[in-house]
Scaffold this active site. Structure first.
Site, PDB file in Angstrom:
ATOM      1  N   SER A 200     113.671 -30.978 -16.787  1.00 17.03           N
ATOM      2  CA  SER A 200     113.511 -30.089 -15.328  1.00 17.03           C
ATOM      3  C   SER A 200     114.372 -30.073 -14.924  1.00 17.03           C
ATOM      4  O   SER A 200     115.344 -30.669 -14.445  1.00 17.03           O
ATOM      5  CB  SER A 200     112.045 -30.729 -15.306  1.00 17.03           C
ATOM      6  OG  SER A 200     111.321 -30.037 -14.317  1.00 17.03           O
ATOM      7  N   GLY A 201     114.681 -28.244 -14.817  1.00 15.69           N
ATOM      8  CA  GLY A 201     116.067 -27.682 -14.142  1.00 15.69           C
ATOM      9  C   GLY A 201     117.430 -28.111 -14.382  1.00 15.69           C
ATOM     10  O   GLY A 201     117.738 -27.540 -14.328  1.00 15.69           O
TER      11      GLY A 201
ATOM     12  N   THR B 222     114.277 -22.491 -19.508  1.00 12.33           N
ATOM     13  CA  THR B 222     113.108 -21.302 -20.192  1.00 12.33           C
ATOM     14  C   THR B 222     114.377 -20.138 -19.404  1.00 12.33           C
ATOM     15  O   THR B 222     114.104 -19.026 -20.775  1.00 12.33           O
ATOM     16  CB  THR B 222     112.069 -21.279 -18.639  1.00 12.33           C
ATOM     17  OG1 THR B 222     111.004 -22.215 -18.636  1.00 12.33           O
ATOM     18  CG2 THR B 222     111.478 -20.483 -18.297  1.00 12.33           C
TER      19      THR B 222
ATOM     20  N   ASN C 153     113.173 -28.724  -9.882  1.00 15.38           N
ATOM     21  CA  ASN C 153     113.322 -27.064 -10.807  1.00 15.38           C
ATOM     22  C   ASN C 153     112.297 -26.661  -9.606  1.00 15.38           C
ATOM     23  O   ASN C 153     110.612 -26.541  -9.495  1.00 15.38           O
ATOM     24  CB  ASN C 153     113.126 -27.046 -12.524  1.00 15.38           C
ATOM     25  CG  ASN C 153     113.586 -25.678 -12.273  1.00 15.38           C
ATOM     26  OD1 ASN C 153     113.791 -25.105 -11.786  1.00 15.38           O
ATOM     27  ND2 ASN C 153     113.066 -25.608 -13.704  1.00 15.38           N
TER      28      ASN C 153
ATOM     29  N   SER D  16     109.864 -24.637 -13.198  1.00 14.44           N
ATOM     30  CA  SER D  16     109.838 -25.831 -14.036  1.00 14.44           C
ATOM     31  C   SER D  16     108.532 -25.308 -15.352  1.00 14.44           C
ATOM     32  O   SER D  16     107.163 -25.202 -14.737  1.00 14.44           O
ATOM     33  CB  SER D  16     110.060 -27.355 -13.202  1.00 14.44           C
ATOM     34  OG  SER D  16     109.272 -27.760 -14.602  1.00 14.44           O
ATOM     35  N   SER D  17     109.176 -25.370 -16.317  1.00 11.09           N
ATOM     36  CA  SER D  17     108.316 -25.218 -17.188  1.00 11.09           C
ATOM     37  C   SER D  17     107.349 -26.669 -17.401  1.00 11.09           C
ATOM     38  O   SER D  17     107.826 -27.604 -18.362  1.00 11.09           O
ATOM     39  CB  SER D  17     108.608 -24.519 -18.634  1.00 11.09           C
ATOM     40  OG  SER D  17     108.912 -23.317 -18.365  1.00 11.09           O
TER      41      SER D  17
ATOM     42  N   GLY E  91     113.322 -32.168 -22.390  1.00  7.62           N
ATOM     43  CA  GLY E  91     113.658 -32.467 -22.400  1.00  7.62           C
ATOM     44  C   GLY E  91     113.239 -34.531 -22.368  1.00  7.62           C
ATOM     45  O   GLY E  91     112.226 -34.233 -22.397  1.00  7.62           O
TER      46      GLY E  91
ATOM     47  N   GLU F 186     112.527 -37.431 -20.792  1.00  3.08           N
ATOM     48  CA  GLU F 186     112.445 -37.709 -19.452  1.00  3.08           C
ATOM     49  C   GLU F 186     111.986 -39.608 -19.254  1.00  3.08           C
ATOM     50  O   GLU F 186     111.396 -39.759 -20.492  1.00  3.08           O
ATOM     51  CB  GLU F 186     110.529 -37.176 -18.898  1.00  3.08           C
ATOM     52  CG  GLU F 186     110.728 -35.684 -19.214  1.00  3.08           C
ATOM     53  CD  GLU F 186     109.755 -35.302 -18.272  1.00  3.08           C
ATOM     54  OE1 GLU F 186     108.902 -35.537 -18.736  1.00  3.08           O
ATOM     55  OE2 GLU F 186     109.694 -34.046 -18.319  1.00  3.08           O
TER      56      GLU F 186
END
Length: 1553
Positions: A179-180, A184, A241, A244-245, A470, A472
């Site tokens: 994330s970040g 996206t 982020n 973040s998605s 990704g 985590e």
């Protein structure tokens, strides 16, 4: 870590060698070897760390090192040549610290993209870099192979797009990262590229710099609109982020192939694992999904009241994170973007507000207050949040409240309703909200797919873009992290297999000997998760049990997997609420709390029933969406004797749904060719261009980059083409061993320098090396270069000192010579001065004597002049007096004679006046008496009536004469018919006799030709007779009209006479006299005109041989006149249609004017269709254009004859009143020219017709001026001086001129476009790659690295070929006498395209910008400037200045901050962004040092000041508009017809002009 290579592992470690050591803060720290000690089997090396300034000691034994193949030695640093390269796979030492350092260096240079084999590593810059994704950048990457330009997202997208077209195979682009990291945003840029790539390709094929994309279709716009929708409903702000998605998505972009390209025709989307828990809970500083904050900020007041919305902090689901805004983000503006995107995909406004209404209802569900009374949950009936939520959702309030605080247990015999506690009620309430939002999200995905996949049947292939989370690893990891890491395990397995396959395929293709490469397969870890008795299976089994709990699940996991045989599962030492899985990236410990609840994630049947009875139709539609079928068949619950038994099929759990969707995803990826993008988050603070090594290192491990490198290191990671290797390392062998064949030379070099044959392999086109071997070769090359440099320096010093000694010796000799010369000059000067003094004295004496003589002579002359003057003055006075006396006498005599003459004339005039007065008085008296007599007036009236009768008889006679002429015409027609029959019979006879008698063919042809000529003569005579008869009728009609007028006037006069009074009124008599006089004049004019025209017509008839005696007038009085109907010769002149019969009423007055036979023939020729066909076919379409030549230069009339001939015919049509015909003819001619020139078969065709179109435009302007003068003259003659009405001819000429202007612009732009297309292939090879200076040859011409097998070949085009192209073009335009301003515009535009294209390419070319290249480019640009100056277009050199300054930048010093200031001063035309880009691309060639990061930071800081306004690439399409030259006046329109052309109609028309 890879071992250093050499004869042994320790040989590479010499003093000064740099190696890497692990560090807790920096990840890895570089140290320099200070000393190495080998004592027996013991090895000791002392290193000094660069940044820490401390020493590190390495100790080991050779035996231990050899046992592990020397892998325990500190990793070696790569040579400077390989540092900061754009592909990690090309590093000589491939290990973790080398990868980290290379990524760090590139990120410091603001190079955020780096290749690692097939993977693109994308570092998040945490700032907007709009210039990196502009349409110009898209255009540069369109059509380029991967590796040809700098690493970029667009390079991956272009490779996928190109392979889809060429290999007819579907593609997938997998974008992953934590994330970040920018996943996206990367996916959005890739989709934007696909939406515009087809237009980019078309523009490239057509030679245009249109902006990228030109026009985006509706479906492409809808595909791009999915991004803001999914971001609003699926993204949120997290600590890592701001956008973040919180879900994974796979978008299949559907393409329809056509015309050599492909265009988007639809899309399909699949989503994975939406984070449902975020709806009800957010950590500190984080937000819920964006859509809720957008609604709170932007919903209008009326809807806000209806939905019950307030500020974000008034809702429990939104205020838990404590952060309701994002810096730099306007939620109101984002809400408008979301609404627009929904409309773009086809969602109606009412449906949009239904969506927002449902979202508002979810917020109010979160505000429902649940209280506890004696361990039972309760909700107040008047809870405002409950009322608003049920109203918005359209459900029964009591039922909804009931099944939040109650639950129903179904047994075999009854249903039991029990109360739930506070925790269970809260969970149930939140489950409803999560369920509704999840179903709404799935409904949106289905809606998007329905609207975007309407034309799915047209799709030939697709490119999938996977934007997935990704790996985590947090402090506390739960069910979401478990699913995410499970997906990454599957993707990593596929990735490893793909990389392994590519490595093995290349070895097989090159036919080298290789052994099987072993790589760490993570299949056991995947089996642990998804196996038949794996974690997911046990989780589903526990979730289906009514008494299932997290504690029982963890116990089962310990019992099944916490065994010695399971290497991927581990039980924590402390606690019984967690388990650890050893993933490929890292070991992750998962907290078991919440696994069962999150895996179920279902709503009770009672709540589903309440929702199903809702009055809100949209809610029913959302919750009835059909879920995707699960791939594997769900197992039935075990049969038990207790309640709940029955073995019915259970609802699928979240884990099983995710597993099935993941299986589908992997099947899709395996059926496509995958491309990988790994996004990296460089720092935790989201600061621009800050690098945290440990954080980046952990992500590099997690994304599989290091695993890829490990697979590569197991084989031959370094690979160069033979040409590139030979070009760089040829100097490692003696010159006598140099050969032309690069493969043989490569083989010689590696045999001479590498003793171990296992360290390299020779393939078919490449040489392969083990890891580290390239660094050894580079070291040998550096030592060889150092030796050569020392040798050159030694000889240069010898030469310098020898030259210095010779110079000193020569200086001494020269000094002596100069001293001797000075002494000799001094002696010579003394002698010369003595002689000069003697000469001066003699000259002074001579001057004094001469002066005295001159004084005496002047005095004598003065006395003589005074005497002579006095004598002359006396003579002059005497002469003047005599002359004055003579003049006075002459004037007096003249005056006396003139006075006597005037007196005589006056007396004679007096006598004559008296006589004339007496005669006039007598005549006046007689006239006065006569005017008083009425009888006299009646006599005059009788005479007029006689004249009228006489005229009537004359008209009758003429009618008889016309009848006779008509009879003669009938005879001629019958004669023509007989001649026609004779001609037909003779023609038949001719055909028969031709077969029988070949000898008489010549006579028969001659006779046939005679008959044809006779026929044509008769037809022409017939037409002339018809025309003459028509004009006779016109004359008769006009005369009849005039006679009628005279009769009426005569009748009126009689009536006046009868009614007149008897007394003799002087006024009446005078008026009658005037009328009689006017009638008399009119009668005489009519009679005269009539007989003049009659005689002319008779003469014409006599000329044609039709003499007939005129009938007597007395016999034609009662003969009636006949009327005949004839078709007019020219519709434009008579104004009648061919069907309208002739009559005197519709005959114009001007028709009675006589028209000559020659004019009629000319008119018929201009109206013939054959003339137009001959102009279009012979003069335009099939014209043999004279070729340009410097030996035989054509004259202007030989070049401009088409324009002048067309102009001549145009002027004749204007003179003949055929303006409409002229306009049509010129329009068809211009269409023919346009169709001919738009074929672009050769430059001379376009140049020839461009010149002729301009010449024709000048002729039209000349005709306009002439017609304007003629019209002005006519208006003045008719007394309409101030009238501005344009005539038909003027309007037609203006229309033709405007059409010619348009045609001129069309030919210019079309030709320029074609020239640009041809020039586009020459610019880069000729200006950028061409190396004309032999002393500055750079052998690495196409990129240093041979990973992709591109060899350094010579340039396809040279600067000489480019200059020849321009010279040929200039000569062609000069030979065709093109207007100078147009020539200059064309050449200037081409020079602008050369400058812009070369400059843009230089900015995008990787491993190319060296100081040698700068020298070569400067030379090439100077050649272009010389050409411009020699051809008189010096202003075109301005377009080359930016390219020239870019080349100068490469040659300037770049070692200190002062050098940077100098660069900015010298390159003043380049903006800081362009300078930063060039310096980041600068590649250190031989004897040059790479740029230091500090200097790059200085340049980057200056570039950041104007980064938003600066542009990186120049706009290729932003050229100046075509400036049409003003048409000149043509002095004379030539009537030249070339001798080689057969133009009978045009020649005839021109001759009549």
């Amino acid at each position: 870590m890879a071992a250093p290579e050499g004869s042994s592992g320790l040989e590479a470690y010499v003093k000064g060698t740099k190696a890497w050591f692990a560090d807790d803060e920096e990840g890895w720290m570089r140290g320099v070897l200070q000393s190495k000690t080998i004592t027996g089997d013991n090895v000791q090396m002392l290193f000094k760390l660069e940044k820490r300034n401390k020493e590190v000691k390495f100790e080991s034994t050779i035996t231990k090192l050899a046992a592990n193949k020397f892998n325990d030695l500190p990793p070696l640093d790569n040579p400077p040549l390989l540092q900061g390269i754009d592909d990690l796979a090309n590093l000589s030492y491939l290990h973790e610290p080398a990868v980290l350092q290379n990524v760090r260096e590139r990120y410091a240079q603001e190079q955020i993209y780096t290749y690692s084999g097939i993977v693109l590593i994308a570092m998040n810059p945490f700032q907007r870099m709009t210039s990196l994704y502009s349409p110009d950048i898209m255009r540069e990457y369109s059509g380029k192979r991967r590796g040809e330009l700098e690493p970029h997202l667009f390079a991956i997208a272009e490779e996928a797009y190109r392979k889809m077209l060429t290999e007819n195979k579907n593609q997938s682009i997998i974008v992953s990262g934590e994330s970040g990291a920018g996943k996206t945003q990367s996916a959005k840029y890739i989709m934007r590229y696909f939406a515009t790539v087809d237009d980019l390709e078309k523009n490239t094929r057509n030679g245009s710099g249109a902006g990228a994309g030109g026009t985006v279709s509706e479906i492409e716009e809808a595909v791009l609109s999915t991004n803001p929708i999914m971001e609003s409903f699926g993204n949120s702000k997290t600590t890592r982020n701001d956008n973040s998605s919180r879900f994974g998505k796979y978008i299949e972009i559907l393409f329809q192939k056509a015309d050599g390209g492909a265009r988007i025709c639809g899309a399909k989307m699949r989503t994975y694992l939406l984070e449902r828990s975020r709806l009800i809970m957010q950590p500190a500083t984080e937000r819920n999904y964006h859509i809720f904050y957008q609604m709170c900020a932007a919903v209008p007041a009326a809807e806000r009241k209806e939905l019950g919305l307030g500020s974000w902090d008034s809702f429990h689901y939104l205020n838990q994170g404590g952060s309701g805004t994002i810096p730099g983000v306007d939620d109101a503006a984002e809400f408008a973007i979301t609404q627009k995107a929904l409309s773009t995909i086809g969602t109606s406004v009412s449906t949009q507000w239904d969506i927002f209404k449902l979202c508002a209802g979810l917020l109010h569900i979160g505000n429902i207050k649940v209280t506890a009374v004696r361990d039972e949950a309760q909700i107040a009936d008047d809870d405002p949040a409950l009322q608003t939520a049920t109203r918005l959702l359209g459900v029964d309030r009591a039922e909804f409240r009931k099944w939040i605080v109650k639950k129903q247990i179904i047994t075999r015999s009854e249903k039991i309703v029990t109360s739930v506690n506070l925790y269970q009620a809260t969970v149930g309430k939140d489950s409803v909200a999560k369920f509704l939002y999840s179903m709404l999200f799935d409904w949106l995905v289905k809606l998007i797919n329905l609207n975007l996949a309407r034309d799915e049947a047209l799709a030939n292939s697709f490119i999938g873009v996977l934007d997935i989370y990704g790996f985590e690893h947090f402090k506390k990891n739960s069910f979401e992290q478990f699913c995410i890491n499970y997906a990454n395990e599957k993707l990593q397995q596929e990735f490893n297999r793909h990389v392994f396959k590519l490595e093995q395929d290349e070895y097989v293709a090159e036919k080298i000997e290789w052994s099987f490469i072993d790589f760490a397969d993570n299949q056991p870890c995947i089996d642990l998760i998804e196996g038949k008795l794996g974690i997911l299976s046990l989780l589903d089994e526990e979730s289906r049990l009514p008494s299932g709990a997290d504690k029982s699940l963890i116990t089962k996991l310990y019992q099944n997997f916490a065994v010695p045989t399971q290497k991927f599962f581990e039980k924590p030492r402390f606690g019984q609420n967690a388990f650890t899985i050893k993933h490929y990236a890292n070991d992750v410990t998962y907290d078991i709390d919440g696994f069962i609840e999150k895996n179920k994630d279902t709503v009770s049947d009672e709540q589903l029933e309440v929702l199903g009875k809702s009055d809100f139709a949209f809610l029913k539609e959302v919750i009835t969406i059909e879920p995707e079928p699960v791939v594997e068949t769900l197992s039935r619950a075990p049969t038990r004797s207790g309640p709940g038994a029955g073995g019915a099929l259970k609802k699928p759990t979240l884990g099983s749904i995710f597993k099935s969707s993941l299986v589908k995803l992997m099947d899709t990826i395996r059926s496509t060719e995958a491309h990988y993008i790994r996004c990296i988050k460089p720092n935790q603070a989201k600061a621009a261009f800050q690098f945290e090594p440990q954080m980046v290192l952990s992500q590099l491990r997690a994304c599989g980059v290091l695993e890829t490198i490990r697979i590569s290191c197991a084989g031959y990671p370094s690979r160069w083409s033979f040409q590139e290797f030979a070009d760089r390392y040829y100097l490692l062998v003696k010159s006598k061993q140099w050969v032309a064949d690069p493969k043989l030379l490569t083989q010689t070099v590696v045999k001479e320098t590498i003793s171990n044959t296992d360290k390299y392999q020779l393939g078919l086109s490449k040489v392969f090396f083990r890891a580290g071997q390239l660094a050894v070769l580079e070291k040998l090359r550096t030592e060889r270069l150092r030796f050569c440099v020392v040798l050159i320096q030694k000889n240069m010093r010898k030469f310098i000192y020898q030259k210095r000694y010779k110079a000193v010796r020569e200086a001494a000799v020269n000094t002596q010579t100069l001293v001797r010369a000075a002494i000799a000059r001094k002696r010579y000067t003394e002698k010369r001065e003595t002689i000069a003094a003697i000469r001066i004295q003699s000259q002074v004496r001579r001057h004094v004597a001469e002066k005295e003589f001159t004084r005496l002579r002047d005095a004598a002359r003065l006395v003589q002049n005074a005497y002579r003057k006095d004598v002359s003055q006396k003579n002059l006075i005497s002469l003047r007096q005599n002359r004055a006396a003579v003049k006075i006498q002459a004037r007096w005599r003249c005056f006396s004679a003139r006075r006597q003459y005037r007196q005589s004339v006056a007396r004679v005039c007096l006598i004559q006046s008296a006589v004339r007065r007496k005669v006039a008085v007598k005549e006046y008296s007689s006239l006065k008496a006569e005017s008083r007599s009425i009888g006299k007036l009646q006599e005059i009236n009788y005479r007029l009536e006689g004249k009228v009768v006489e005229l009537s008889q004359g008209i009758a006679a003429k009618e008889l004469e016309n009848k006779a002429l008509l009879d003669r015409v009938a005879q001629l027609e019958s004669q023509a018919a007989s001649w026609k029959e004779k001609f037909t019979s003779e023609s038949t006879k001719n055909k028969t006799t031709t077969v029988q008698v070949t000898e008489a063919s010549a006579e028969m042809k001659k006779e046939l030709q005679t008959l044809q000529e006779t026929k044509e003569t008769l037809l022409r005579d017939h037409e002339r007779m018809v025309s003459l008869i028509k004009r006779k009728d016109d004359d008769i009609a006009a005369q009849e009209v005039e006679i009628l007028k005279l009769k009426e006037e005569n009748k009126k006069l009689k009536e006046d006479l009868l009614n007149a009074p008897k007394q003799e009124d002087v006024g009446v008599v005078n008026s009658l006299k005037k009328e009689v006089s006017s009638l008399r004049d009119q009668l005489s004019k009519v009679v005269t005109t009539k007989w003049q025209k009659t005689s002319q017509h008779e003469q014409q008839l006599n000329g044609y041989g039709f003499n007939q005696p005129a009938s007597p007038p007395t016999n034609t009085a009662s003969t009636p006149s006949k009327r005949y109907s004839f078709e007019p010769l020219a519709l434009g002149r008579t104004g009648r249609s061919k069907e309208e019969p002739w009559s005197p009423e519709n005959t114009p007055v001007g028709a009675s004017e006589p028209i000559s036979v020659e004019s009629e023939r000319k008119l018929g020729l201009l109206e013939e269709k054959a003339l137009e066909d001959e102009i279009i076919e012979s003069l335009i379409t099939n014209l043999r254009i004279p070729l340009p030549s410097t030996q035989t230069v054509a004259t202007k009339k030989e070049i401009f004859f088409p324009a002048h001939l067309i102009g001549t015919i145009m002027m004749q049509m204007i003179q003949s009143d055929l303006a409409f015909r002229m306009q049509n003819l010129l329009g068809n001619a211009m269409k023919a020219i346009q169709s001919l020139t738009m074929k672009f078969e050769d430059d001379y065709v376009s140049a020839f017709w461009l010149s002729n179109c301009y010449e024709l435009l000048c002729v039209v302007r000349t005709a306009q001026e002439k017609e304007a003068r003629e019209q002005s003259r006519r208006r003045m003659a008719n007394g309409r001086r101030g009238s501005d009405d344009a005539s038909e001819a003027e309007r037609a000429l203006e229309k033709v001129r405007s059409d010619l202007d348009y045609l001129l612009v069309e030919i210019y732009h079309g030709w320029i476009k074609e020239l640009k297309k041809r020039l586009n292939n020459m610019i880069v090879p000729a200006v950028i790659e061409n190396q004309s200076l032999p002393g500055y040859i750079c052998k690495q011409s196409g990129g240093l690295w041979g990973k992709w097998g591109k060899s350094a070949s010579t340039s396809q085009f040279t600067i000489e070929q480019l200059l020849n192209f321009l010279s040929k073009l200039s000569k062609t335009m000069r030979c065709y006498y093109m207007e100078d301003s147009m020539t200059r515009q064309i050449l200037t535009e081409l020079l602008r395209v050369i400058g812009v294209s070369a400059f843009n390419h230089l900015l995008m070319r990787k491993n190319f910008c060296t100081w040698k290249r700068g020298v070569q480019i400067q030379y090439n640009v100077s050649r272009l400037e010389e050409w411009c100056t020699s051809h008189g277009i010096a202003e075109a050199t301005l377009h080359l200045q930016q390219l020239l300054q870019a080349a100068k930048l490469l040659t300037l010093n770049k070692t200190s901050p002062q050098d940077i200031e100098t660069i900015f001063d010298v390159c003043f035309l380049l903006n800081p962004t362009q300078i930063k880009k060039l310096l980041s691309l600068y590649y250190a060639a031989d004897f040059d040092s790479p740029l230091s990061p500090e200097l790059l930071k200085i340049v980057a800081s200056r570039a950041m000041l104007n980064e938003k306004s600066d542009v990186l690439l120049l706009d290729l399409d932003q050229g100046p508009d075509f400036s049409k030259p003003n048409p000149r006046t043509v002095d004379q329109v030539e009537k030249f017809v070339p001798a080689w052309m057969n133009l009978p109609n045009i020649s005839a028309a021109v001759q009549t002009a």
